[in-house]
Design a protein around this motif. Structure first.
Motif, PDB file in Angstrom:
ATOM      1  N   GLY A 154      88.272 127.992  11.843  1.00 30.43           N
ATOM      2  CA  GLY A 154      87.302 127.633  11.194  1.00 30.43           C
ATOM      3  C   GLY A 154      87.848 126.640   9.807  1.00 30.43           C
ATOM      4  N   ASP A 155      86.363 125.119   9.836  1.00 27.71           N
ATOM      5  CA  ASP A 155      87.191 124.938   8.195  1.00 27.71           C
ATOM      6  C   ASP A 155      87.008 125.485   7.244  1.00 27.71           C
ATOM      7  N   ILE A 192      84.297 127.864   5.444  1.00 27.37           N
ATOM      8  CA  ILE A 192      82.835 127.675   6.354  1.00 27.37           C
ATOM      9  C   ILE A 192      81.984 129.689   6.063  1.00 27.37           C
ATOM     10  N   SER A 243      87.829 115.711  13.691  1.00 24.19           N
ATOM     11  CA  SER A 243      86.772 115.909  14.320  1.00 24.19           C
ATOM     12  C   SER A 243      86.431 115.507  15.664  1.00 24.19           C
ATOM     13  N   ALA A 255      87.475 121.911  19.218  1.00 21.12           N
ATOM     14  CA  ALA A 255      88.027 122.453  18.469  1.00 21.12           C
ATOM     15  C   ALA A 255      89.213 123.302  18.764  1.00 21.12           C
ATOM     16  N   GLU A 306      81.023 127.400  13.491  1.00 20.89           N
ATOM     17  CA  GLU A 306      80.533 126.675  12.408  1.00 20.89           C
ATOM     18  C   GLU A 306      79.731 126.636  12.340  1.00 20.89           C
ATOM     19  N   GLN A 307      79.068 125.106  11.747  1.00 22.11           N
ATOM     20  CA  GLN A 307      77.821 125.040  10.623  1.00 22.11           C
ATOM     21  C   GLN A 307      76.412 125.841  12.313  1.00 22.11           C
ATOM     22  N   ARG A 316      75.224 129.617  10.067  1.00 18.76           N
ATOM     23  CA  ARG A 316      76.635 129.826  10.770  1.00 18.76           C
ATOM     24  C   ARG A 316      76.505 130.344  12.073  1.00 18.76           C
ATOM     25  N   GLY A 340      82.393 119.596  21.038  1.00 16.47           N
ATOM     26  CA  GLY A 340      83.579 119.701  20.623  1.00 16.47           C
ATOM     27  C   GLY A 340      84.722 118.665  21.290  1.00 16.47           C
ATOM     28  N   MET A 396      75.292 118.585  16.940  1.00 16.45           N
ATOM     29  CA  MET A 396      76.744 118.332  16.079  1.00 16.45           C
ATOM     30  C   MET A 396      77.361 117.339  15.563  1.00 16.45           C
ATOM     31  N   ARG A 452      78.851 116.814  12.081  1.00 12.34           N
ATOM     32  CA  ARG A 452      80.201 115.949  11.578  1.00 12.34           C
ATOM     33  C   ARG A 452      80.272 114.530  10.834  1.00 12.34           C
TER      34      ARG A 452
END
Length: 371
Positions: free
Chosen positions: A63-64, A67, A212, A216, A237-238, A246, A294, A334, A338
């Motif tokens: 994950g980022d 996050i 991005s 993923a 992910e958000q 999440r 993704g 999504m 991003r």
């Protein structure tokens, strides 16, 4: 006539089954096991968390940065050390946990979060490297692959079934090129063997890069071996529907069908410590939409950035209205998320000056685009 032609003359290449020598003969001569599939004993896959975290292999959590990966880890540790149920109802085998972490994050974040999650702290053993300790050969603490000795010792002494590296990169030998596939495989090989031999779940945290537009699975930092070696990979992910929400997504599952994503929230308690609140399973259609997210192409992302820039041309706008407009333009939630990240768009709750109350809505504020 050479041996190959002799084999064909005897029918080897014509469907005839030729009896092989004992496997040990090949092992002694070539260092490989060689035998018929019908003589191979099958083995059932054991799970720490069915379909998510297998025993006997590596699992990666990605994950980022920021996050909520470490907060999720605290929730998973609490489930395992208490023998509770995972969000899907599967009961965890109660177990000891060995956690490899860095000193500052352990004292300031990990232990407070474990307490907030009601983990059994007596079943959590923490490994803190002290890089100042040396001998004539250098630092006493060895990173992987040489450091597998201390991992095996801690597992033996605690009887742990779950070992966590948070993050993995901090515990790989410093001279390892994390972008080199052969070097990464060499570093992870003993960890994979230990997991198989001791039937452990080894959970490693990795960050994602900023590409991005890529899937993923291919955004895991470093060599492609980081995506190939684990038996399972899941990511945080958000949640596009909630600012504080999440999504837990399965990106790879070698032993089972990919499970549907789970929603969870990040909630701060009275003392400000953040903990996980599990939500519901995402329905199949939503799960497919997350998978498609993704595959965002540069064109789609550019389109979303252009729309968002216009929507926030006055500096701020109601998030619900912007979301609704994006959907009308065929931009997925999504992709818009991003685009928000790329443009540096911030969010804050809507404050009604007349009633002096929060209205339960969010305002998006234009920010500075990422370089």
């Amino acid at each position: 006539m050479d041996n190959l032609h002799k084999d064909f003359e005897q029918g080897f290449g014509k469907g005839k089954v030729v009896e092989l020598r004992d496997s040990d003969a090949y092992l002694a001569k070539h260092g490989v096991r060689f035998g018929r599939a019908r003589k191979t004993k099958t083995q059932r896959v054991a799970w720490l968390w069915p379909n998510w975290i297998p025993l006997g292999g590596l699992t990666f959590l990605c994950g980022d940065s920021g996050i909520g990966k470490s907060v999720l880890l605290s929730a998973l540790i609490a489930i395992v050390t208490r023998g509770r149920k995972f969000p899907d109802g599967a009961k965890a085998p109660r177990s000891q946990v060995v956690y490899y972490g860095i000193e500052d994050s352990i004292r300031a974040a990990l232990v407070p979060r474990l307490k907030a999650a009601s983990a059994d702290l007596d079943r959590v053993s923490i490994v803190e490297p002290d890089f100042s300790r040396t001998d004539t050969h250098g630092p006493l603490f060895k990173g992987l692959p040489e450091g597998i000795a201390h991992v095996a010792e801690f597992v033996r002494d605690t009887g742990a079934r779950l070992v966590i590296f948070d993050p993995l990169a901090d515990f790989v030998a410093g001279n390892t090129d994390l972008n080199d596939e052969a070097a990464v495989r060499h570093a992870l090989a003993p960890l994979m063997r230990l997991a198989e031999e001791k039937e452990l779940a080894i959970l490693c945290v990795r960050h994602l890069n900023k590409r991005s537009e890529a899937k993923a699975l291919y955004r895991i930092l470093g060599s492609s071996a980081f995506a190939q070696a684990p038996r399972a990979i899941f990511a945080v992910e958000q949640d596009p529907e909630r600012e504080d929400g999440r999504l837990l997504l399965c990106l790879k599952s070698s032993y089972a069908k990919k499970p549907a994503p789970w929603r969870f929230g990040l909630t701060a308690g009275r003392n400000g410590v953040v903990r996980v609140e599990w939500g519901e399973r995402v329905e199949k259609e939503a799960a497919e939409a997350m998978a498609e997210a993704g595959e965002i192409t540069p064109g789609k992302l550019e389109e979303a950035c252009e729309y968002l820039g216009k929507a926030l041309s006055h500096g701020k706008a109601n998030a619900s209205i912007v979301l609704r407009g994006a959907r009308d333009h065929g931009i997925s939630d999504m992709t818009l998320r991003r685009a928000r990240k790329k443009l540096g768009v911030k969010a804050e709750p809507y404050w009604d000056e007349t009633s002096k109350k929060l209205k339960g809505q969010w305002i998006w504020i234009a920010g500075k685009e990422e370089p």
